[in-house]
Design an enzyme around this catalytic site. Structure first.
Site, PDB file in Angstrom:
ATOM      1  CE  LYS A 254     -26.146  33.016  50.598  1.00 23.73           C
ATOM      2  NZ  LYS A 254     -27.021  33.487  51.678  1.00 23.73           N
TER       3      LYS A 254
HETATM    4  C1  E4P Z   1     -30.117  33.829  50.556  1.00 22.27           C
HETATM    5  O1  E4P Z   1     -29.299  32.954  50.588  1.00 22.27           O
HETATM    6  C2  E4P Z   1     -30.252  34.922  51.539  1.00 22.27           C
HETATM    7  O2  E4P Z   1     -29.844  34.488  52.795  1.00 22.27           O
HETATM    8  C3  E4P Z   1     -31.675  35.381  51.711  1.00 22.27           C
HETATM    9  O3  E4P Z   1     -32.563  34.671  50.892  1.00 22.27           O
HETATM   10  C4  E4P Z   1     -31.850  36.860  51.711  1.00 22.27           C
HETATM   11  O4  E4P Z   1     -33.192  37.159  51.803  1.00 22.27           O
HETATM   12  P1  E4P Z   1     -33.805  38.499  52.416  1.00 22.27           P
HETATM   13  O5  E4P Z   1     -34.077  39.409  51.279  1.00 22.27           O
HETATM   14  O6  E4P Z   1     -35.055  38.042  53.080  1.00 22.27           O
HETATM   15  O7  E4P Z   1     -32.794  39.042  53.387  1.00 22.27           O
END
Ligand code: E4P
Length: 215
Positions: free
Chosen positions: A83
């Site tokens: 990521k």
């Molecule tokens: C995606 O890969 C992220 O880990 C996640 O969806 C972030 O979401 P949040 O806005 O609930 O932190």
């Protein structure tokens, strides 16, 4: 649409994987910190439980640092996806790493333009964060709609991974728009499986069953 679980909580991953509905996992530094175990320990455990793409995020902010980190992380397990946040450095790193065969999930995407650039740089996945957009009064799902249309019309192969999901309706809308993946937090997956009429139905069947002679 594939279903990934958006958590680093080993207990939750184990439980929901046992339902037979998980295709992969996404983590981020916040989720790993929340899970409370060591980083490597957490990732190794997750790789043992789920046989599918496991997103692990870099924490460097410069392209060279991201590349170094990504190469190291990718060696942990063949299912690791890296990521990388969408920034100019993130794009540079994505271009280089994707050429090396490392799959990138471009994260913290909040606009269709960012998704377009991520795809151009060679990202395997783009992750629009819809809940965070909703939180600030924008319609997160509109970004998903735009990306889905742009990718379809331009024959873009990058997968659309809907992230920052807050409730079951987000999941349904993502699926209707043809998203490739929704990454869903455990509480939302639990809400997806439960329905008051299912519980009521089971209760009634069991109650009536008591009156049936078992012979
Ligand atoms: C995606 O890969 C992220 O880990 C996640 O969806 C972030 O979401 P949040 O806005 O609930 O932190």
């Amino acid at each position: 649409m594939k279903i990934f679980i958006d958590t680093a909580d080993i207990k939750e991953i184990k439980e929901i994987a046992s339902w037979g509905v998980l295709d992969g996992v996404t983590t981020n530094p916040t989720l790993i910190a929340r899970a409370g175990l060591g980083f490597k320990e957490t990732i190794n455990e997750i790789c043992k439980i789920v046989n599918g793409p496991i997103s692990v995020e870099v924490t460097s902010t410069d392209a060279e640092g991201m590349i170094k980190e990504a190469r190291k992380l990718a060696k942990i397990h063949p299912n690791i996806i890296i990521k990388i946040p969408i920034t100019p450095d993130g794009l540079k790193a994505t271009k280089r790493l994707s050429k090396e065969g490392i799959t990138i999930n471009m994260t913290l995407v909040f606009s269709a333009n960012q998704a377009l650039l991520a795809a151009k740089a060679g990202a395997g996945y783009v992750s629009p964060f819809i809940g965070r957009l909703d939180d600030i009064g924008n319609e997160g799902m509109q970004v998903v709609r735009d990306i889905a249309q742009i990718f379809k019309q331009n024959g873009v192969k990058t997968k659309l991974l809907v992230a920052s999901i807050r409730h079951p309706i987000h999941v349904i809308e993502a699926a209707k728009l043809g998203a490739d993946v929704a990454t869903i937090p455990p509480p939302v997956i639990r809400k997806m499986v439960t329905h008051p009429l299912t519980s009521k139905g089971i209760e009634k069947f069991l109650e009536d069953w008591k009156r049936v002679p078992k012979k």
